[in-house]
Design a protein around this motif. Structure first.
Motif, PDB file in Angstrom:
ATOM      1  N   ALA A 234       0.867  -1.182   0.000  1.00  0.00           N
ATOM      2  CA  ALA A 234       0.000   0.000   0.000  1.00  0.00           C
ATOM      3  C   ALA A 234       0.900   1.227   0.000  1.00  0.00           C
ATOM      4  N   ILE A 235       0.368   2.313  -0.511  1.00  0.00           N
ATOM      5  CA  ILE A 235       1.040   3.608  -0.382  1.00  0.00           C
ATOM      6  C   ILE A 235       0.216   4.427   0.610  1.00  0.00           C
ATOM      7  N   VAL A 236       0.891   4.965   1.612  1.00  0.00           N
ATOM      8  CA  VAL A 236       0.215   5.777   2.611  1.00  0.00           C
ATOM      9  C   VAL A 236       0.741   7.213   2.532  1.00  0.00           C
ATOM     10  N   ARG A 237      -0.194   8.147   2.473  1.00  0.00           N
ATOM     11  CA  ARG A 237       0.173   9.556   2.576  1.00  0.00           C
ATOM     12  C   ARG A 237       0.241   9.882   4.066  1.00  0.00           C
TER      13      ARG A 237
ATOM     14  N   ALA B   6       9.612   6.700   7.566  1.00  0.00           N
ATOM     15  CA  ALA B   6       8.269   7.218   7.813  1.00  0.00           C
ATOM     16  C   ALA B   6       8.241   8.717   8.096  1.00  0.00           C
ATOM     17  N   GLN B   7       9.390   9.336   8.205  1.00  0.00           N
ATOM     18  CA  GLN B   7       9.401  10.786   8.405  1.00  0.00           C
ATOM     19  C   GLN B   7       9.432  11.444   7.027  1.00  0.00           C
ATOM     20  N   SER B   8       8.328  11.286   6.305  1.00  0.00           N
ATOM     21  CA  SER B   8       8.268  11.739   4.913  1.00  0.00           C
ATOM     22  C   SER B   8       6.810  11.930   4.505  1.00  0.00           C
ATOM     23  N   GLU B   9       6.602  12.378   3.304  1.00  0.00           N
ATOM     24  CA  GLU B   9       5.223  12.645   2.867  1.00  0.00           C
ATOM     25  C   GLU B   9       4.453  11.381   2.504  1.00  0.00           C
ATOM     26  N   TYR B  10       5.160  10.424   1.959  1.00  0.00           N
ATOM     27  CA  TYR B  10       4.525   9.155   1.576  1.00  0.00           C
ATOM     28  C   TYR B  10       5.444   8.010   1.969  1.00  0.00           C
ATOM     29  N   VAL B  11       4.843   6.861   2.188  1.00  0.00           N
ATOM     30  CA  VAL B  11       5.665   5.685   2.430  1.00  0.00           C
ATOM     31  C   VAL B  11       5.016   4.487   1.745  1.00  0.00           C
ATOM     32  N   ARG B  12       5.857   3.615   1.249  1.00  0.00           N
ATOM     33  CA  ARG B  12       5.345   2.368   0.715  1.00  0.00           C
ATOM     34  C   ARG B  12       5.315   1.349   1.847  1.00  0.00           C
ATOM     35  N   VAL B  13       4.176   0.662   2.000  1.00  0.00           N
ATOM     36  CA  VAL B  13       3.993  -0.308   3.079  1.00  0.00           C
ATOM     37  C   VAL B  13       3.909  -1.702   2.466  1.00  0.00           C
ATOM     38  N   PRO B  14       4.949  -2.502   2.636  1.00  0.00           N
ATOM     39  CA  PRO B  14       4.835  -3.892   2.173  1.00  0.00           C
ATOM     40  C   PRO B  14       3.970  -4.666   3.174  1.00  0.00           C
TER      41      PRO B  14
ATOM     42  N   VAL C  81       5.429  15.012  14.655  1.00  0.00           N
ATOM     43  CA  VAL C  81       5.748  15.684  13.394  1.00  0.00           C
ATOM     44  C   VAL C  81       4.494  15.701  12.519  1.00  0.00           C
ATOM     45  N   ARG C  82       4.055  16.895  12.162  1.00  0.00           N
ATOM     46  CA  ARG C  82       2.912  17.016  11.241  1.00  0.00           C
ATOM     47  C   ARG C  82       3.441  17.149   9.835  1.00  0.00           C
ATOM     48  N   VAL C  83       2.867  16.354   8.957  1.00  0.00           N
ATOM     49  CA  VAL C  83       3.381  16.324   7.585  1.00  0.00           C
ATOM     50  C   VAL C  83       2.431  17.075   6.660  1.00  0.00           C
TER      51      VAL C  83
END
Lengths: 345, 345
Positions: free
Chosen positions: B28-31, B115-123, B343-345
């Motif tokens: 999944a891609i999570v914003r 995870a300290q980013s705008e999007y992350v890929r979740v395997p 942290v608010r993204v």
């Protein structure tokens, strides 16, 4: 009377010393008939641990009650008794909680003359002594099978119990010394479905099989005993019974454990400076449980099985010496000629 | 997109990087909308642990599902989700046994962009992501209270649970960082009758009291915190909740334990070369239980309590920064100005 006195590494002698006397109302005097040499006695014998010299030694007494103080209620003159390696009062919170090794009034046999001697003074006699039923009081076969309950059999049992071995468990027992062999007996007694014994001596591993091990791994001829255990157990076990106390044995124990498993341990930790594999425990949530075995707590249950004929650790005694020849017993254990030596007094 | 990149001790920067894409059917891609800085992030930030440079960091993601692979069943686009610090498949023997931290297909967020980013890929999205019920999906107060379930709240819970804390227990929680404070919350939630918190900071110990500690011991002003704990607890406790991971904390934990007690631990062991107090554990049969916290396993139960209003770890966030100012967040945690930074993204 005669008693074993340690004079320095490699030097134990039987000498004439004063016979102990009652000093308090809860004391007993026991005339020792059987005792043993322990793997832990080899530490001072080999110079691996510090010990005062000269000092009296031995902590596995069995014999006949000779005299009792006025407050002693559970044993009387003439009773056949044995005692665990740790003296406990039997009444404090820890004794009552089943942990007499943490007794608030705990003492050591060394403070009372040691058990490799003709007589020993037993403080806290009601808490410490285990009375053998009269009908077995002179049954030599029963007595030889009960003697290991003073230490190694209760210790092996504590290891297996601490590892969580239960009916249907698959477990690995690490160590083929007297404690490890008793650990195999204990695991079988607790209902283990499958036991793999790991050791370093072909003859001792053969005894492990006779005691109930389903498979054995000889670390002296295998490069990687952990891998071999994993092959034998489809990837590891939930219960590792660590009966050595060395860093390498602890590494094997945690190495054969599956994530979430438990290492039960009873060997006094040694050679672990900087070597305790805490990270291996942490990464896979392996529990470490055990410690100094509260063998007094287990003595009655184990005795019932010994006397009932379903438990017999006596084959660990591969050599017997009279007290006067105890030095030969130490030599034989030190050179690994004997697994454990029974001493007749 | 923007992401936090570690360039070396004291040097984290927000940089423009490629946005992740689905690469497999269970991705999944999570914003990300919320994330946090962890005490363990300070290890590389301080140069106490090795880490590749440059590398992407962060392991406490919360956000909105942006896209899912074709095999993903439990979450869909638009769902509010969070994820534990460890990625687990949810299907292997260890995930099913409640130990996803030992997942046979386990992966690290670092391998997936941090995870300290705008999007992350979740395997392994079905195994890893926790779905927040829709009615709370935009409830900011609920979200801030849920964010610690990605790591520190589940970790504190694992420590308390591993220590055997139960209804009526008396326990000691060692550590006044975010995990220790959550350990206090967890012990209270598990029904502890009495909680003593041991730390080094007056303000954090005040929060421990607000979280339910009945007494606190400040090791920065007391010569011997172990003695003080023993005074407060009539000689020690059966459950020590070790939330630091340093040798000194482990010594305090085993030191305040009564014989036969249990130390639950979750702090990654560090500074223990030669220092693990194995002999103290051995002598008094203190059990060591715990390890890397399987926070995914606890997330649903803890979330129910958070959403029900009986659990709120959000006061551990004493500072909030936008992603662009994450370097300021690291600085504030490093200098102990903040307990934990949201942290608010």
């Amino acid at each position: 009377m005669r008693a074993t006195v340690f004079h320095g590494p490699g030097d134990v002698r039987v000498e004439e010393v004063d016979r102990p006397e009652l000093t308090g109302p809860d004391d007993a005097i026991v005339r020792i008939t059987h005792t043993a040499i322990c793997g832990s006695d080899l530490w001072f014998y080999r110079g691996d641990s510090d010990r005062e010299t000269p000092s009296r030694v031995g902590h596995e007494p069995m014999g006949i009650v000779e005299a009792t103080g006025e407050d002693v209620r559970r044993v009387r003159e003439g009773d056949r008794v044995f005692a665990p390696f740790a003296i406990g009062c039997g009444e404090c919170q820890y004794c009552r909680a089943g942990l007499p090794t943490s007794c608030e009034h705990g003492e050591s046999w060394s403070d009372h003359g040691g058990a490799q001697s003709e007589y020993v003074r037993v403080p806290h006699a009601d808490g410490t002594l285990v009375r053998v039923p009269d009908r077995y009081a002179d049954d030599e076969r029963a007595l030889e099978a009960l003697l290991p309950l003073t230490d190694v059999m209760g210790t092996g049992h504590h290891a297996a119990r601490s590892a969580g071995v239960d009916v249907g468990s698959e477990c690995v027992v690490i160590g083929d010394g007297a404690v490890g062999l008793c650990g195999v007996l204990a695991a079988r007694r607790l209902g283990a479905k499958r036991i793999v014994a790991v050791g370093h001596h072909e003859d001792r591993l053969a005894l492990a099989e006779a005691f109930g091990a389903d498979a054995t791994v000889d670390g002296s001829t295998r490069e990687d005993p952990i891998e071999r255990v994993k092959e034998l157990t489809h990837g590891g076990v939930d219960h590792a019974v660590e009966c050595v106390g060395a860093a390498s044995a602890m590494e094997t124990a945690v190495g054969v454990c599956r994530p979430g498993g438990t290492v039960g341990y009873v060997g006094v930790p040694h050679g672990m400076d900087g070597g305790f594999p805490i990270f291996e425990f942490f990464t896979d949530n392996v529990t470490l449980q055990g410690g100094v075995a509260p063998v007094r707590e287990y003595a009655d249950d184990l005795m019932a099985d010994v006397l009932g004929g379903t438990l017999d650790p006596s084959p660990i005694f591969t050599k017997t010496v009279p007290l006067d020849d105890i030095a030969e017993g130490y030599r034989a254990m030190d050179e690994r000629e004997a697994i454990k030596v029974l001493v007749r007094v």
